[in-house]
Scaffold this motif. Sequence first.
Motif, PDB file in Angstrom:
ATOM      1  N   MET A   1       3.613   3.513  14.209  1.00 26.67           N
ATOM      2  CA  MET A   1       4.845   2.872  13.801  1.00 26.67           C
ATOM      3  C   MET A   1       5.175   3.313  12.385  1.00 26.67           C
ATOM      4  O   MET A   1       4.297   3.445  11.538  1.00 26.67           O
ATOM      5  N   VAL A   2       6.407   3.537  12.155  1.00 30.84           N
ATOM      6  CA  VAL A   2       6.870   3.958  10.844  1.00 30.84           C
ATOM      7  C   VAL A   2       7.333   2.729  10.073  1.00 30.84           C
ATOM      8  O   VAL A   2       8.090   1.925  10.588  1.00 30.84           O
ATOM      9  N   MET A   3       6.839   2.582   8.859  1.00 27.19           N
ATOM     10  CA  MET A   3       7.307   1.501   7.995  1.00 27.19           C
ATOM     11  C   MET A   3       8.074   2.127   6.847  1.00 27.19           C
ATOM     12  O   MET A   3       7.582   3.057   6.220  1.00 27.19           O
ATOM     13  N   LYS A   4       9.241   1.614   6.609  1.00 25.45           N
ATOM     14  CA  LYS A   4      10.015   2.087   5.474  1.00 25.45           C
ATOM     15  C   LYS A   4       9.959   1.023   4.394  1.00 25.45           C
ATOM     16  O   LYS A   4      10.137  -0.154   4.658  1.00 25.45           O
ATOM     17  N   ILE A   5       9.657   1.467   3.189  1.00 24.52           N
ATOM     18  CA  ILE A   5       9.469   0.559   2.069  1.00 24.52           C
ATOM     19  C   ILE A   5      10.454   0.929   0.969  1.00 24.52           C
ATOM     20  O   ILE A   5      10.665   2.098   0.669  1.00 24.52           O
ATOM     21  N   ARG A   6      11.055  -0.084   0.383  1.00 17.71           N
ATOM     22  CA  ARG A   6      11.938   0.112  -0.768  1.00 17.71           C
ATOM     23  C   ARG A   6      11.700  -1.053  -1.718  1.00 17.71           C
ATOM     24  O   ARG A   6      11.794  -2.206  -1.319  1.00 17.71           O
ATOM     25  N   CYS A   7      11.349  -0.758  -2.962  1.00 26.08           N
ATOM     26  CA  CYS A   7      11.073  -1.790  -3.955  1.00 26.08           C
ATOM     27  C   CYS A   7      12.327  -2.624  -4.192  1.00 26.08           C
ATOM     28  O   CYS A   7      13.409  -2.081  -4.439  1.00 26.08           O
ATOM     29  N   THR A   8      12.185  -3.937  -4.120  1.00 25.09           N
ATOM     30  CA  THR A   8      13.343  -4.809  -4.332  1.00 25.09           C
ATOM     31  C   THR A   8      13.709  -4.919  -5.803  1.00 25.09           C
ATOM     32  O   THR A   8      14.809  -5.339  -6.139  1.00 25.09           O
ATOM     33  N   ALA A   9      12.810  -4.524  -6.705  1.00 23.34           N
ATOM     34  CA  ALA A   9      13.099  -4.612  -8.133  1.00 23.34           C
ATOM     35  C   ALA A   9      13.877  -3.403  -8.642  1.00 23.34           C
ATOM     36  O   ALA A   9      14.883  -3.547  -9.333  1.00 23.34           O
ATOM     37  N   CYS A  10      13.429  -2.189  -8.271  1.00 17.17           N
ATOM     38  CA  CYS A  10      14.065  -0.991  -8.826  1.00 17.17           C
ATOM     39  C   CYS A  10      14.699  -0.089  -7.771  1.00 17.17           C
ATOM     40  O   CYS A  10      15.435   0.828  -8.101  1.00 17.17           O
ATOM     41  N   GLY A  11      14.390  -0.311  -6.495  1.00 17.13           N
ATOM     42  CA  GLY A  11      14.987   0.487  -5.429  1.00 17.13           C
ATOM     43  C   GLY A  11      14.216   1.742  -5.064  1.00 17.13           C
ATOM     44  O   GLY A  11      14.632   2.481  -4.177  1.00 17.13           O
ATOM     45  N   SER A  12      13.092   1.988  -5.702  1.00 19.12           N
ATOM     46  CA  SER A  12      12.311   3.191  -5.415  1.00 19.12           C
ATOM     47  C   SER A  12      11.644   3.100  -4.053  1.00 19.12           C
ATOM     48  O   SER A  12      11.234   2.031  -3.612  1.00 19.12           O
ATOM     49  N   ALA A  13      11.521   4.236  -3.376  1.00 24.25           N
ATOM     50  CA  ALA A  13      10.847   4.294  -2.077  1.00 24.25           C
ATOM     51  C   ALA A  13       9.433   4.833  -2.221  1.00 24.25           C
ATOM     52  O   ALA A  13       8.715   4.948  -1.240  1.00 24.25           O
ATOM     53  N   LYS A  14       9.016   5.141  -3.435  1.00 26.40           N
ATOM     54  CA  LYS A  14       7.682   5.695  -3.660  1.00 26.40           C
ATOM     55  C   LYS A  14       6.721   4.575  -4.034  1.00 26.40           C
ATOM     56  O   LYS A  14       7.077   3.652  -4.751  1.00 26.40           O
ATOM     57  N   PHE A  15       5.493   4.686  -3.513  1.00 26.09           N
ATOM     58  CA  PHE A  15       4.501   3.672  -3.838  1.00 26.09           C
ATOM     59  C   PHE A  15       3.128   4.304  -3.935  1.00 26.09           C
ATOM     60  O   PHE A  15       2.903   5.404  -3.453  1.00 26.09           O
ATOM     61  N   THR A  16       2.234   3.604  -4.582  1.00 34.98           N
ATOM     62  CA  THR A  16       0.853   4.053  -4.735  1.00 34.98           C
ATOM     63  C   THR A  16      -0.075   2.910  -4.336  1.00 34.98           C
ATOM     64  O   THR A  16       0.322   1.753  -4.306  1.00 34.98           O
ATOM     65  N   PHE A  17      -1.313   3.264  -4.026  1.00 36.58           N
ATOM     66  CA  PHE A  17      -2.331   2.266  -3.759  1.00 36.58           C
ATOM     67  C   PHE A  17      -3.297   2.257  -4.927  1.00 36.58           C
ATOM     68  O   PHE A  17      -3.707   3.301  -5.414  1.00 36.58           O
ATOM     69  N   THR A  18      -3.626   1.078  -5.387  1.00 33.12           N
ATOM     70  CA  THR A  18      -4.546   0.942  -6.503  1.00 33.12           C
ATOM     71  C   THR A  18      -5.721   0.072  -6.073  1.00 33.12           C
ATOM     72  O   THR A  18      -5.644  -0.668  -5.102  1.00 33.12           O
ATOM     73  N   HIS A  19      -6.791   0.168  -6.810  1.00 37.51           N
ATOM     74  CA  HIS A  19      -7.940  -0.698  -6.576  1.00 37.51           C
ATOM     75  C   HIS A  19      -8.250  -1.394  -7.890  1.00 37.51           C
ATOM     76  O   HIS A  19      -8.629  -0.754  -8.868  1.00 37.51           O
ATOM     77  N   ASP A  20      -8.056  -2.701  -7.923  1.00 38.24           N
ATOM     78  CA  ASP A  20      -8.326  -3.484  -9.115  1.00 38.24           C
ATOM     79  C   ASP A  20      -9.290  -4.598  -8.743  1.00 38.24           C
ATOM     80  O   ASP A  20      -8.890  -5.596  -8.152  1.00 38.24           O
ATOM     81  N   PRO A  21     -10.579  -4.445  -9.051  1.00 35.79           N
ATOM     82  CA  PRO A  21     -11.573  -5.453  -8.668  1.00 35.79           C
ATOM     83  C   PRO A  21     -11.300  -6.839  -9.247  1.00 35.79           C
ATOM     84  O   PRO A  21     -11.722  -7.838  -8.697  1.00 35.79           O
ATOM     85  N   SER A  22     -10.570  -6.903 -10.359  1.00 34.55           N
ATOM     86  CA  SER A  22     -10.303  -8.203 -10.980  1.00 34.55           C
ATOM     87  C   SER A  22      -9.112  -8.922 -10.356  1.00 34.55           C
ATOM     88  O   SER A  22      -8.887 -10.090 -10.639  1.00 34.55           O
ATOM     89  N   SER A  23      -8.342  -8.244  -9.503  1.00 31.58           N
ATOM     90  CA  SER A  23      -7.177  -8.892  -8.894  1.00 31.58           C
ATOM     91  C   SER A  23      -7.610  -9.786  -7.741  1.00 31.58           C
ATOM     92  O   SER A  23      -8.751  -9.735  -7.294  1.00 31.58           O
ATOM     93  N   GLU A  24      -6.689 -10.574  -7.258  1.00 32.30           N
ATOM     94  CA  GLU A  24      -7.004 -11.506  -6.168  1.00 32.30           C
ATOM     95  C   GLU A  24      -7.423 -10.744  -4.910  1.00 32.30           C
ATOM     96  O   GLU A  24      -6.978  -9.630  -4.662  1.00 32.30           O
ATOM     97  N   ALA A  25      -8.275 -11.352  -4.130  1.00 33.78           N
ATOM     98  CA  ALA A  25      -8.859 -10.687  -2.957  1.00 33.78           C
ATOM     99  C   ALA A  25      -7.821 -10.380  -1.884  1.00 33.78           C
ATOM    100  O   ALA A  25      -7.974  -9.424  -1.129  1.00 33.78           O
ATOM    101  N   SER A  26      -6.758 -11.149  -1.806  1.00 33.29           N
ATOM    102  CA  SER A  26      -5.757 -10.931  -0.754  1.00 33.29           C
ATOM    103  C   SER A  26      -4.772  -9.812  -1.096  1.00 33.29           C
ATOM    104  O   SER A  26      -3.982  -9.411  -0.249  1.00 33.29           O
ATOM    105  N   PHE A  27      -4.789  -9.284  -2.314  1.00 28.82           N
ATOM    106  CA  PHE A  27      -3.861  -8.214  -2.692  1.00 28.82           C
ATOM    107  C   PHE A  27      -4.309  -6.897  -2.075  1.00 28.82           C
ATOM    108  O   PHE A  27      -5.436  -6.464  -2.214  1.00 28.82           O
ATOM    109  N   HIS A  28      -3.408  -6.233  -1.361  1.00 31.19           N
ATOM    110  CA  HIS A  28      -3.713  -5.019  -0.602  1.00 31.19           C
ATOM    111  C   HIS A  28      -3.723  -3.763  -1.459  1.00 31.19           C
ATOM    112  O   HIS A  28      -4.203  -2.734  -1.031  1.00 31.19           O
TER     113      HIS A  28
END
Length: 70
Positions: free
Chosen positions: A1-28
């Motif tokens: 399935m294709v998911m199309k993503i567009r940031c609601t704040a700035c309108g960008s369609a580009k995204f990155t994945f980060t790993h932050d051990p200090s962030s909440e566990a439910s954050f993807h």
Amino acid sequence: MVMKIRCTACGSAKFTFTHDPSSEASFHGARCANCNKRLTARDLLPNTPLDPIARCLVSQMKKNTNNRGT
């Protein structure tokens, strides 16, 4: 399935994945590449159609499921 993503704040369609051990566990980990905002379900574009390959695979799975009973 294709998911199309567009940031609601700035309108960008580009995204990155980060790993932050200090962030909440439910954050993807998906963030906007332009403004660094955390992406949520609100950033997914509604009514995103299936791409042709996924549509074909889904129809094949339905046919296989229906034929198993006979």
